[in-house]
Write an enzyme that holds these catalytic residues in place. Structure first.
Site, mmCIF file in Angstrom:
data_model
loop_
_atom_site.group_PDB
_atom_site.id
_atom_site.type_symbol
_atom_site.label_atom_id
_atom_site.label_comp_id
_atom_site.label_asym_id
_atom_site.label_seq_id
_atom_site.Cartn_x
_atom_site.Cartn_y
_atom_site.Cartn_z
ATOM 1 N N SER A 66 -34.010 -17.992 -37.811
ATOM 2 C CA SER A 66 -34.224 -18.911 -38.925
ATOM 3 C C SER A 66 -34.102 -18.192 -40.264
ATOM 4 C CB SER A 66 -35.569 -19.609 -38.771
ATOM 5 O OG SER A 66 -35.734 -20.596 -39.763
ATOM 6 N N ASP B 85 -31.867 -23.313 -45.101
ATOM 7 C CA ASP B 85 -32.384 -22.036 -44.607
ATOM 8 C C ASP B 85 -31.402 -21.440 -43.608
ATOM 9 O OD1 ASP B 85 -32.846 -23.674 -42.408
ATOM 10 O OD2 ASP B 85 -34.856 -22.882 -42.013
ATOM 11 N N ASP C 118 -30.932 -21.151 -40.311
ATOM 12 C CA ASP C 118 -30.332 -21.915 -39.213
ATOM 13 C C ASP C 118 -30.090 -23.366 -39.594
ATOM 14 O OD1 ASP C 118 -33.078 -22.350 -39.317
ATOM 15 O OD2 ASP C 118 -33.295 -22.617 -37.158
ATOM 16 N N ASP D 189 -31.901 -25.879 -40.342
ATOM 17 C CA ASP D 189 -32.704 -27.018 -39.896
ATOM 18 C C ASP D 189 -33.648 -27.501 -40.992
ATOM 19 O OD1 ASP D 189 -34.492 -24.885 -39.802
ATOM 20 O OD2 ASP D 189 -35.312 -25.388 -37.831
#
Length: 472
Positions: free
Chosen positions: A105, A254, A256, A258
């Site tokens: 992430s 961000d 990743d 999501d």
């Protein structure tokens, strides 16, 4: 049996996060893959798993290692390669398969990790399989991964076009007014998904959006700034670019992709609670037009404006603990149409109850492009109060500090609840304010959030609470 290694620092309550080459190696990833097969996949009666990875250099190798562990236990692997986390959730949903996303992430470049889900993107956390994965992976590292009678197969599949089409079917943008949109991808997965979904890289019809790209080149070393928009320092470039280009909106994803943060036309950061209210009201209107009751979830440190406005619009607002596993479980339990968190995680019933930063961004673009006001005016009604933001204090004893807060501020019309930490509320009479203190699960920190109807009241309560929390 050999001594089993302790994986508690790697396999945490909701996901896997570690330093590549240190506590996260290919050997460890293979053991985790095998453990996921035996703890979750096979007991669920599944025989295939979909795997994807983000842009970090270590991603493809770790994905292959996880696949090797799954294959060793007789589970077939469908690799979708490079993808965002919500891209993996989409694949899990439409293919009806459990999944593993290789990502850390927003963590720095040295890290990588994994997010796991059951079929249709259902979360796997500490109490829903991840604890068993941790135990089995530790045993397999000590004694070796047991081999199934028949090794699983490995195949590859490209799903980014289907992902883009799926999102566009949920939030059509073809008829919005022309918008100039600055996007800061932070050299992370937004640089891959934005051209596919909002552009025409996936071969879809061009939208009336002029995308101004910042840091779209995929680079897991994050050469420009960290892919963590929750830190205001990582939004400075986006804010400047929005003002420089005279853009209608700025979006920051961000690592990743999501999560998505928005910046208005003035370069001011839009509170995630305002996005929760905006999207929640859109989804409520859609449900009511279809003759259905709408339930919308918000976590307990969202602005009070969120439940107030949802209730006024005929929705049922439902309060949740902080954390994606709690919201996802409550979303499914209540069949909620939407859920939002202060951390800019936004969840959608029509996206398998999973979170998608891209889908949230599309809702904001649709609302902005359907009328003529600038974003700041459109959202002003959804941001009527003053919030402190989350303030972390290092404390020697979080429980003792929380008790001091209770003893000092409870009473005199202040309501108390303990759904998640300690929430104090003086919202039903003047001066209107509420506050929440929550201990970190991993660090000696106490997190404070304060909101008030008046800026001076917020500042006074914030300072008074911090003085008590930080007593020596």
């Amino acid at each position: 049996m050999n001594d089993a290694p302790d994986l508690s620092g790697l396999i945490k309550a909701y996901d896997v996060r570690g330093i590549v080459g240190d506590n996260l190696t290919h050997e460890v990833a293979t053991a985790i893959g095998a453990a996921f097969a035996d703890a979750v996949v096979l007991p669920d009666g599944e025989s295939q798993v979909v795997i994807g990875h983000d842009m970090r250099d270590s991603g493809p190798g770790l994905a292959q290692a996880i696949a090797a562990g799954l294959n060793a236990r007789g589970v077939d692997v469908v690799s979708i390669g490079l993808c965002s986390t919500d891209g993996l959730y989409h694949a899990s949903g439409v293919l009806d398969l459990p999944g593993v996303m290789v990502t850390a992430s927003h963590n720095p470049a040295a890290y990588n990790g994994m997010k796991m889900c059951r079929s249709r993107a259902r979360a796997v956390g500490e109490n829903s399989g991840l604890g068993e994965v941790r135990s089995l992976a530790s045993r397999y590292l000590a004694d070796g991964v047991p081999q199934a009678d028949a090794v699983g197969a490995f195949s590859e599949r490209d799903t980014v076009g289907d992902y883009a089409s799926f999102l566009r079917s949920l939030v059509p943008l073809e008829n919005v007014r022309p918008l100039k949109v600055v996007v800061d991808a932070a050299n992370a997965m937004g640089g891959y998904t934005v051209p596919a979904v909002l552009g025409n890289a996936a071969g879809l019809e061009a939208l009336p959006l002029e995308i101004v790209p910042l840091y779209f080149e995929l680079d897991g070393t994050f050469p420009n700034h960290e892919a963590n928009p929750l830190d205001p320092a990582n939004l400075v470039d986006l804010q400047a670019a929005v003002r420089e280009h005279g853009a209608d909106i700025g979006l920051a994803f961000d690592g990743d992709a999501d999560r998505c943060f928005a910046v208005d036309e003035r370069g001011e950061v839009v509170p995630a609670s305002a996005i929760t209210a905006l999207v929640g009201l859109r989804e409520t209107a859609r449900e009511r037009e279809a003759g259905r009751q709408a339930t919308v979830i918000h976590n307990l440190i969202s602005s009070r404006a969120v439940p107030e406005q949802l209730e006024a619009a005929g929705a049922i607002p439902a309060r949740s603990r902080v954390g994606h596993s709690f919201i996802k479980a409550q979303m499914a339990e209540l069949n909620a149409v939407f859920g939002g968190e202060h951390s800019a995680h936004f969840y959608f019933r029509d996206f398998f109850y999973a979170d998608s930063g891209m889908l949230a961004a599309m809702h904001v673009l649709a609302a902005l492009g359907a009328q003529d006001k600038p974003l700041s005016e459109l959202l002003a009604i959804h941001d009527p109060y003053t919030a402190s933001g989350e303030i972390n204090s290092t404390v020697a004893d979080a429980a003792a500090a929380t008790q001091r807060v209770r003893e000092t501020f409870a009473g005199d019309g202040v309501a108390v609840d303990e759904m998640d930490g300690l929430t104090l509320s003086h919202w039903d009479s003047e001066p209107r304010w509420w506050a929440n203190v929550r201990a970190s699960n991993t660090e000696p920190l106490l997190r404070l959030n304060v909101e008030a109807a008046d800026p001076e009241v917020m500042e006074r309560q914030r300072d008074a609470l911090l003085a008590v929390i930080r007593e020596a």
